[in-house]
Design an enzyme around this catalytic site. Structure first.
Site, mmCIF file in Angstrom:
data_model
loop_
_atom_site.group_PDB
_atom_site.id
_atom_site.type_symbol
_atom_site.label_atom_id
_atom_site.label_comp_id
_atom_site.label_asym_id
_atom_site.label_seq_id
_atom_site.Cartn_x
_atom_site.Cartn_y
_atom_site.Cartn_z
ATOM 1 N N LEU A 515 46.634 29.483 -14.896
ATOM 2 C CA LEU A 515 45.200 29.947 -14.839
ATOM 3 C C LEU A 515 44.897 30.528 -16.356
ATOM 4 O O LEU A 515 43.858 30.712 -16.733
ATOM 5 C CB LEU A 515 45.050 30.872 -13.873
ATOM 6 C CG LEU A 515 44.778 30.437 -12.435
ATOM 7 C CD1 LEU A 515 44.964 31.275 -11.340
ATOM 8 C CD2 LEU A 515 43.708 29.423 -12.320
ATOM 9 N N GLY A 516 46.196 31.247 -16.778
ATOM 10 C CA GLY A 516 45.987 32.000 -18.225
ATOM 11 C C GLY A 516 47.265 32.554 -18.364
ATOM 12 O O GLY A 516 47.927 32.681 -17.895
ATOM 13 N N GLY A 518 48.507 36.020 -20.635
ATOM 14 C CA GLY A 518 48.286 37.192 -21.077
ATOM 15 C C GLY A 518 49.522 37.901 -21.746
ATOM 16 O O GLY A 518 50.368 37.257 -21.976
ATOM 17 N N ALA A 519 49.240 39.191 -22.342
ATOM 18 C CA ALA A 519 50.110 40.032 -22.858
ATOM 19 C C ALA A 519 51.444 40.166 -22.139
ATOM 20 O O ALA A 519 52.776 40.195 -22.669
ATOM 21 C CB ALA A 519 49.655 41.273 -23.275
ATOM 22 N N VAL A 523 49.860 33.515 -15.911
ATOM 23 C CA VAL A 523 48.856 33.505 -14.469
ATOM 24 C C VAL A 523 48.954 32.060 -13.870
ATOM 25 O O VAL A 523 48.466 31.342 -14.693
ATOM 26 C CB VAL A 523 47.790 34.236 -14.370
ATOM 27 C CG1 VAL A 523 47.318 34.410 -13.005
ATOM 28 C CG2 VAL A 523 48.051 35.458 -15.226
ATOM 29 N N ASP A 633 44.037 47.899 -21.942
ATOM 30 C CA ASP A 633 43.936 46.501 -22.503
ATOM 31 C C ASP A 633 42.677 46.051 -21.973
ATOM 32 O O ASP A 633 42.475 44.930 -21.521
ATOM 33 C CB ASP A 633 45.017 45.654 -22.099
ATOM 34 C CG ASP A 633 44.876 44.359 -23.196
ATOM 35 O OD1 ASP A 633 44.309 44.417 -24.075
ATOM 36 O OD2 ASP A 633 45.657 43.546 -22.628
#
Ligand SMILES: *[C@@H]1O[C@H](CO)[C@@H](O)[C@H](O)[C@H]1NC(C)=O
Ligand SMILES: *[C@@H]1O[C@H](CO)[C@@H](O)[C@H](O)[C@H]1NC(C)=O
Ligand SMILES: *[C@@H]1O[C@H](CO)[C@@H](O)[C@H](O)[C@H]1NC(C)=O
Ligand SMILES: *[C@@H]1O[C@H](CO)[C@@H](O)[C@H](O)[C@H]1NC(C)=O
Ligand SMILES: *[C@@H]1O[C@H](CO)[C@@H](O)[C@H](O)[C@H]1NC(C)=O
Ligand SMILES: *[C@@H]1O[C@H](CO)[C@@H](O)[C@H](O)[C@H]1NC(C)=O
Length: 798
Positions: A515-516, A518-519, A523, A633
């Site tokens: 899904l993505g 990130g830092a 996900v 963030d």
């Protein structure tokens, strides 16, 4: 109950009495013509009744204090008042209401002094009529309404009544005192609908504790229709927000309905079955039942929001009753109510703090209250200390009235303590400083109270307080008992379920759909094998910068405990060897970044709703949830959207979850470039204000639907949005920011206001940035937005 049967024409009266023996008040159906009048005499003196008899207008006696010229429900035994002319100025027996020959409705007191008058702006009043809706009107010969009580609500609105811009409904002071009190419901001139505390004894707005956020600034009228539906409508009649839904049972006609801002600050919609009145044989005791109410937990809503004693008054605490419908106010241990007839006046300590006699530390001890806090009363804060240290620190400081302790953090609080709350969501405990006494049993607080009071003060006062104490003793006992009976309610174990790695591997089909990124990790989409199947987002945390096993689970619990409509809920976790995963609700509609930076510009009002939700979510993290969480963030990629396009903040708590040590070298910067506050780069403390900065950038991006940094723009001075926006603000060319956005162009007042708020948020000097609470108040219109300074003036000053 005493019934008043006077003032009706005698023939009607007899007939009615036979038909409706227990509907008490005599009915005067006829309209009142010029020159007629009524004198205040009995408990209920009716002057005019509506044709059905549902509403009566006349004098009602209020205890032994005097009379209200009022409208009340005529057929129910309670004679519930829905409107009054002289709420702040009761009149005495012998006072008179008259429809004068020149068409004014006037209330004179018994000495002939004018107390109140209804005067129509237009001439031609021929009669006064009590209508079946509960509206009292002054009308002309041809029944044109020239004045109506519906335009001047007191604390109640009724079906068919509408509330226009700038109208307000003010709670009464206490249950038995009808004068203007501490809370109000108003439709502001800027189109926002809110509940506010007031600066009693005045009625100005102080702290907003509820509002219809989905329609900021676009409201025009609050409508209460015959189905019991209460909603905010736009100027064009469109429904914007539901305040209370329609009655679920189809027949609203079977109930008397009203919506009242009660003296405890809660706006409630009430119903009373009409049938119980018609069939009553005099023994049936019906009462108003609450259908719905706002806000859902007033104790929590006023917390941390500025001035005033909160929902309950100073030195007390607020908790919801067992059925969660009413806020209960109690004094903290060692304190007693200043006025038992008006508990919201607050409580006073039964002993001195800083007088000479109190200087010895061994005079005091602590009463422990679990899950209690007074959020607005801290004056000193210490981290990395033990509870013992905290106790000693408070004992040896005569200003310290309460210390709160949780997870190594000790906060000293001073009196008057405001916005006190006892709630399962509050983390940690409060240590309440009380004067020592030799009694050990349950009644110790009572004895402390009596003992310490008898030490000083006049004999008369002592006696009075002593009696008061005795009177309150039984009540106190009951309170203690009620806390004892429901420990699980006050101290729930917050449980975040743990999953095995293979369970999550299966749920995500071998981490198939990404899904993505990130830092903190990647996900994946997953489905839990529950019934019905539940989609989840599974975050696989990177292996770098890990903290210990126990710390991880403590943080997961802290994050799992947060619960707010604008946060993505944590549903579970996995902690197996190298593998650490977090399971969240799945947000079908993706991130704000996706929504905002696509080719077609999303709706302006929808965008406003999203920034509002984002602000509320951050504010909750900063001030209202149990342990203050700095997000670190905030950016559009981390604001997800749920099915109704409301903002849901994700990834909160991760900064703390992954790394406890707060080194602040540039390499350790956690935020994302562009949204990162300047103090990350300087040797300055990192506070909640870093999120305010990021929110400011996000707000500008949402207003303009573009990224803060865009290098492919024609004009170079537009490359950095924050700079360009400030230039536009100073140069009064704000329309350039929203050039192709028709909706925003027609709403330039709000564009300007929100840009000003954003400029405040991105001040280089963190101390100049407002708190999120203040940001919300400015967005709501509850406080004005001052002219912002140049954000970089701080930088140049260094
Ligand atoms: C009483 O006044 C109302 C409102 O003006 C009007 O509609 C009604 O016809 C009047 N009734 C009588 C009996 O005059
Ligand atoms: C109601 O409360 C107000 C405000 O404290 C007070 O001035 C007034 O006297 C009270 N009225 C009665 C009838 O007690
Ligand atoms: C009240 O409003 C709701 C929602 O608009 C509508 O469904 C209902 O029919 C209305 N009732 C009346 C009596 O107008
Ligand atoms: C009415 O106004 C609202 C907002 O003020 C807007 O969203 C809606 O599209 C308008 N509806 C019509 C039919 O004009
Ligand atoms: C009055 O009505 C209630 C219920 O309708 C019934 O239980 C009660 O017995 C009645 N009392 C008398 C005195 O008739
Ligand atoms: C949001 O999700 C709903 C339900 O899946 C969908 O109908 C809607 O089009 C989505 N909206 C956006 C803006 O993606």
């Amino acid at each position: 109950m005493a019934f008043g049967f006077r003032q009706a024409s005698p023939c009607c009266f007899l007939l009615l009495f036979t038909l409706l023996p227990f509907s008490s008040t005599a009915q005067s159906y006829s309209n009142r013509t010029l020159g007629s009048s009524l004198v205040a005499q009995d408990d209920y003196s009716a002057w005019a009744s509506s044709p059905s008899g549902d509403f009566t207008f006349g004098f009602q006696k209020i205890g032994n204090d005097g009379f209200l010229l009022a409208i009340w429900f005529g057929k129910i035994p309670e004679k519930t008042i829905v409107w009054s002319a002289n709420r702040n100025d009761l009149v005495q027996k012998g006072s008179k209401v008259e429809l004068t020959t020149d068409g004014r409705l006037v209330l004179w007191d018994q000495r002939g002094r004018q107390i109140w008058a209804a005067v129509s702006a237009n001439p031609g009043v021929s009669h006064a009529a009590m209508l079946d809706t509960g509206n009292l009107v002054l009308a002309s010969q041809d029944s044109r309404v020239l004045w109506q009580s519906f335009d001047y609500p007191t604390d109640t609105i009724l079906p068919t009544q509408a509330m226009n811009l700038e109208k307000q409904v003010i709670a009464r002071y206490t249950e038995m005192n009808y004068s203007s009190g501490r809370f109000k419901f108003m439709l502001q001139s800027d189109g926002n609908l809110l509940l506010y505390t007031t600066n009693f004894p005045f009625t100005d707005a102080v702290t907003a504790y509820w509002s219809t956020q989905d329609s900021i600034g676009s409201g025009f009228q609050v409508i209460f229709n015959q189905s019991g539906y209460i909603y905010l409508a736009a100027r064009n009649g469109t429904l914007l927000n539901t305040v209370f839904p329609a009655l679920s049972s189809s027949n609203a006609q079977d109930f008397y309905l009203r919506a009242t801002v009660d003296y405890d600050g809660v706006l409630r919609q009430y119903a009373y079955p009409k049938s119980s009145v018609a069939t009553s044989n005099g023994t049936r005791a019906e009462a108003w039942t609450t259908l719905s109410f706002q806000p859902s937990n007033i104790c929590k809503r006023i917390v941390g929001r500025g001035y005033g004693g909160g929902a309950c008054g100073y030195n007390s605490y607020c908790m919801l009753s067992d059925d969660e419908q009413r806020p209960i106010c109690q004094c903290i241990p060692g304190y007693s109510f200043i006025d038992t007839n008006d508990i919201r006046k607050g409580c006073r300590p039964d002993f001195g703090f800083c007088d000479e006699a109190s200087q010895k530390t061994n005079l005091f001890e602590f009463a422990t209250m679990e899950r209690a806090d007074w959020f607005d009363s801290s004056y000193e804060d210490f981290e990395g200390v033990t509870e013992d240290w905290c106790r000693q620190a408070c004992l040896s400081d005569c200003f310290c009235a309460v210390a709160t302790f949780k997870e190594g953090e000790c906060k000293k609080k001073r009196i008057p303590l405001s916005n006190g709350i006892v709630d399962p969501d509050v983390d940690g405990k409060a240590l309440v400083k009380v004067r020592k006494d030799n009694a050990n049993d349950e009644s110790r607080w009572t004895l402390i109270r009596v003992g310490s009071v008898l030490l000083g003060g006049s004999t008369f006062l002592n006696l009075l307080l002593f009696l008061l104490t005795l009177m309150m003793f039984s009540r106190l006992k009951r309170k203690e008992a009620s806390i004892g009976i429901h420990p699980q309610k006050l101290m729930p174990t917050i449980y975040v379920p743990s999953f095995t790695y293979s369970e999550l591997e299966k749920a995500t089909n071998g981490f198939e759909e990404e899904l993505g990124r990130g830092a903190f990790g990647i996900v994946y989409k997953g489905d839990l094998p529950s019934e019905p199947r539940k989609s989840v987002a599974v975050k696989k945390l990177d292996n770098t910068e890990r903290n210990g096993e126990q710390e991880f689970e403590a943080e997961v619990t802290a994050v799992g405990r947060t619960n707010h409509k604008n946060l993505v809920q944590l549903l579970g976790f996995c902690n197996e060897g190298q593998n650490r995963l977090l399971v969240y609700e799945y947000m079908r509609n993706g991130s704000l970044a996706k929504f905002l930076f696509k080719s077609s510009r999303p709706d302006w009002y929808e965008r406003m709703k999203i920034v509002f939700g984002t602000a509320e979510g951050i504010c909750y993290l900063h001030e209202e949830c149990s342990s203050c969480i700095i997000h670190c963030d905030i950016k559009p990629e981390n604001i997800l959207l749920d099915d109704s396009l409301s903002a849901r903040i994700s990834d909160f708590g991760l900064a703390k979850l992954l790394k406890n040590d707060q080194t602040r070298t540039i390499t350790a910067i956690r935020g994302t470039k562009g949204y990162v506050a300047p103090e990350w780069f300087r040797n300055m403390a990192i506070t909640v204000k870093v999120d305010v900065y990021s929110f400011g950038i996000l707000l500008l991006e949402v207003i303009c639907c573009r990224k803060n940094f865009e290098k492919d723009v024609e004009e170079e001075d537009r490359m950095i949005l924050a700079d360009w926006a400030y230039d536009c603000y100073v140069g009064e060319t704000l329309h350039l920011l929203v050039e192709e956005d028709e909706e925003a162009m027609t709403d330039m007042k709000k564009v300007k206001k929100f840009v000003m708020i954003a400029i405040w948020c991105i001040q280089e000097d963190p101390s100049l940035r407002p708190t999120m609470k203040k940001v919300i108040q400015m967005m709501e219109g509850a406080v004005a937005v001052p002219v912002p300074p140049n954000p970089t003036s701080f930088l140049t000053a260094i």
